[in-house]
Write a protein that holds these residues in place. Sequence first.
Motif, mmCIF file in Angstrom:
data_model
loop_
_atom_site.group_PDB
_atom_site.id
_atom_site.type_symbol
_atom_site.label_atom_id
_atom_site.label_comp_id
_atom_site.label_asym_id
_atom_site.label_seq_id
_atom_site.Cartn_x
_atom_site.Cartn_y
_atom_site.Cartn_z
ATOM 1 N N ALA A 74 0.811 -1.212 0.000
ATOM 2 C CA ALA A 74 0.000 0.000 0.000
ATOM 3 C C ALA A 74 0.847 1.265 0.000
ATOM 4 C CB ALA A 74 -0.916 0.011 1.225
ATOM 5 N N ALA A 75 2.175 1.119 0.038
ATOM 6 C CA ALA A 75 3.060 2.276 0.131
ATOM 7 C C ALA A 75 3.895 2.423 -1.134
ATOM 8 C CB ALA A 75 3.991 2.116 1.343
ATOM 9 N N ASP A 76 4.300 3.656 -1.415
ATOM 10 C CA ASP A 76 5.215 3.886 -2.530
ATOM 11 C C ASP A 76 6.622 3.429 -2.181
ATOM 12 O OD1 ASP A 76 3.360 4.972 -4.261
ATOM 13 O OD2 ASP A 76 3.609 6.991 -3.469
ATOM 14 N N ARG A 77 7.014 3.611 -0.910
ATOM 15 C CA ARG A 77 8.364 3.267 -0.477
ATOM 16 C C ARG A 77 8.269 2.535 0.855
ATOM 17 N NH1 ARG A 77 8.525 8.708 -1.830
ATOM 18 N NH2 ARG A 77 8.519 9.267 0.367
ATOM 19 N N THR A 78 8.963 1.416 0.974
ATOM 20 C CA THR A 78 8.907 0.614 2.187
ATOM 21 C C THR A 78 10.318 0.255 2.637
ATOM 22 O OG1 THR A 78 6.771 -0.355 1.597
ATOM 23 C CG2 THR A 78 8.085 -1.526 3.231
ATOM 24 N N VAL A 79 10.577 0.436 3.928
ATOM 25 C CA VAL A 79 11.830 0.035 4.555
ATOM 26 C C VAL A 79 11.482 -0.927 5.682
ATOM 27 C CG1 VAL A 79 13.824 0.838 5.904
ATOM 28 C CG2 VAL A 79 12.973 2.215 3.986
ATOM 29 N N LEU A 80 12.250 -2.016 5.816
ATOM 30 C CA LEU A 80 12.068 -2.940 6.936
ATOM 31 C C LEU A 80 13.200 -2.752 7.930
ATOM 32 C CD1 LEU A 80 9.962 -4.425 5.109
ATOM 33 C CD2 LEU A 80 10.766 -6.542 6.155
ATOM 34 N N PHE A 81 12.833 -2.685 9.215
ATOM 35 C CA PHE A 81 13.817 -2.586 10.294
ATOM 36 C C PHE A 81 13.585 -3.720 11.283
ATOM 37 C CE2 PHE A 81 14.666 -1.527 14.714
ATOM 38 C CZ PHE A 81 16.023 -1.213 14.665
ATOM 39 N N GLY A 82 14.671 -4.359 11.725
ATOM 40 C CA GLY A 82 14.563 -5.363 12.768
ATOM 41 C C GLY A 82 15.812 -5.364 13.631
ATOM 42 N N HIS A 83 15.612 -5.555 14.934
ATOM 43 C CA HIS A 83 16.736 -5.602 15.872
ATOM 44 C C HIS A 83 16.885 -7.012 16.424
ATOM 45 C CE1 HIS A 83 19.563 -4.318 18.962
ATOM 46 N NE2 HIS A 83 18.843 -4.992 19.849
ATOM 47 N N SER A 84 18.114 -7.550 16.392
ATOM 48 C CA SER A 84 18.432 -8.858 16.960
ATOM 49 C C SER A 84 17.563 -9.949 16.301
ATOM 50 C CB SER A 84 18.287 -8.812 18.485
ATOM 51 O OG SER A 84 18.979 -9.880 19.099
ATOM 52 N N LEU A 85 16.694 -10.619 17.052
ATOM 53 C CA LEU A 85 15.776 -11.577 16.426
ATOM 54 C C LEU A 85 14.996 -10.914 15.298
ATOM 55 C CD1 LEU A 85 14.078 -14.195 16.199
ATOM 56 C CD2 LEU A 85 12.650 -13.298 18.051
ATOM 57 N N GLY A 86 14.567 -9.672 15.512
ATOM 58 C CA GLY A 86 13.816 -8.947 14.490
ATOM 59 C C GLY A 86 14.586 -8.772 13.193
ATOM 60 N N ALA A 87 15.930 -8.750 13.285
ATOM 61 C CA ALA A 87 16.746 -8.589 12.077
ATOM 62 C C ALA A 87 16.615 -9.789 11.152
ATOM 63 C CB ALA A 87 18.211 -8.374 12.465
#
Length: 249
Positions: A74-87
């Motif tokens: 639904a977005a023109d630009r998307t960035v994913l961020f994750g820390h530790s397990l989230g990475a």
Amino acid sequence: MSAEHRDRTTLLCVPFAGAGASFFYPWRTLSADQWRLVPVELPGRERRLMDDPFSTVVETAEDLIDDVAAAAGAADRTVLFGHSLGAVLAYELVHLLTGRGVRVERLVVSGSPGPWTQRELRATGLPDEEFLARIEEFSGFKHEALEHPEMRELILPVLRADCEMHEDYVPSTDEPVSVPITSIRGSSDALVTVDQAKQWRRATTGEFVYSELPGDHMYLVDRARELLDLIEADTARDRVARRRVASEP
């Protein structure tokens, strides 16, 4: 989605072990109109408290992908961020999004060795007190809710499942992503070395950037504003580079 929301970059934030989407709620205020910030809801906590947590990263990513793809698409630009397990969860989500034809502008991994490096010192399987002590040793951070018996009873199974999936993580594929990657580390992180954080260079065929911010493994608790500024600088550079390429004859 309104044109105003489409004009902003969507920042999808994947929680670390034991954390929920609410960890990222204050970032919405910090980011003001800079981002459309969407925390990812993991099973077994907060709004998904009644859902059983998974014990593998790949299963969890497959569970999340429909909601994540809807937010990204639904977005023109998307960035994913994750820390530790989230990475590593974010890394698996990028693979799945790419397979669905959803474009991701950048993957930002934080406090994490490269996806092929498994942790030698483990917490999985330890008795409760030893387990919690090991987790605190790993992260340098203790969740206040663990001091309350009722909350501890709710959090501990999720934390154990998260820890198991992180310590047993094996990437779903040896193929790198094409999405540019930024790897960020707290400058005094005792859990992840500089060399380990730079291993993410092998995980992408695109641009790779390594950065540090002051602090230990949980630097992002106190450095959220600086972290958001760093992510914005990298994504702004991406947009300039794409416009330059588009304008070339």
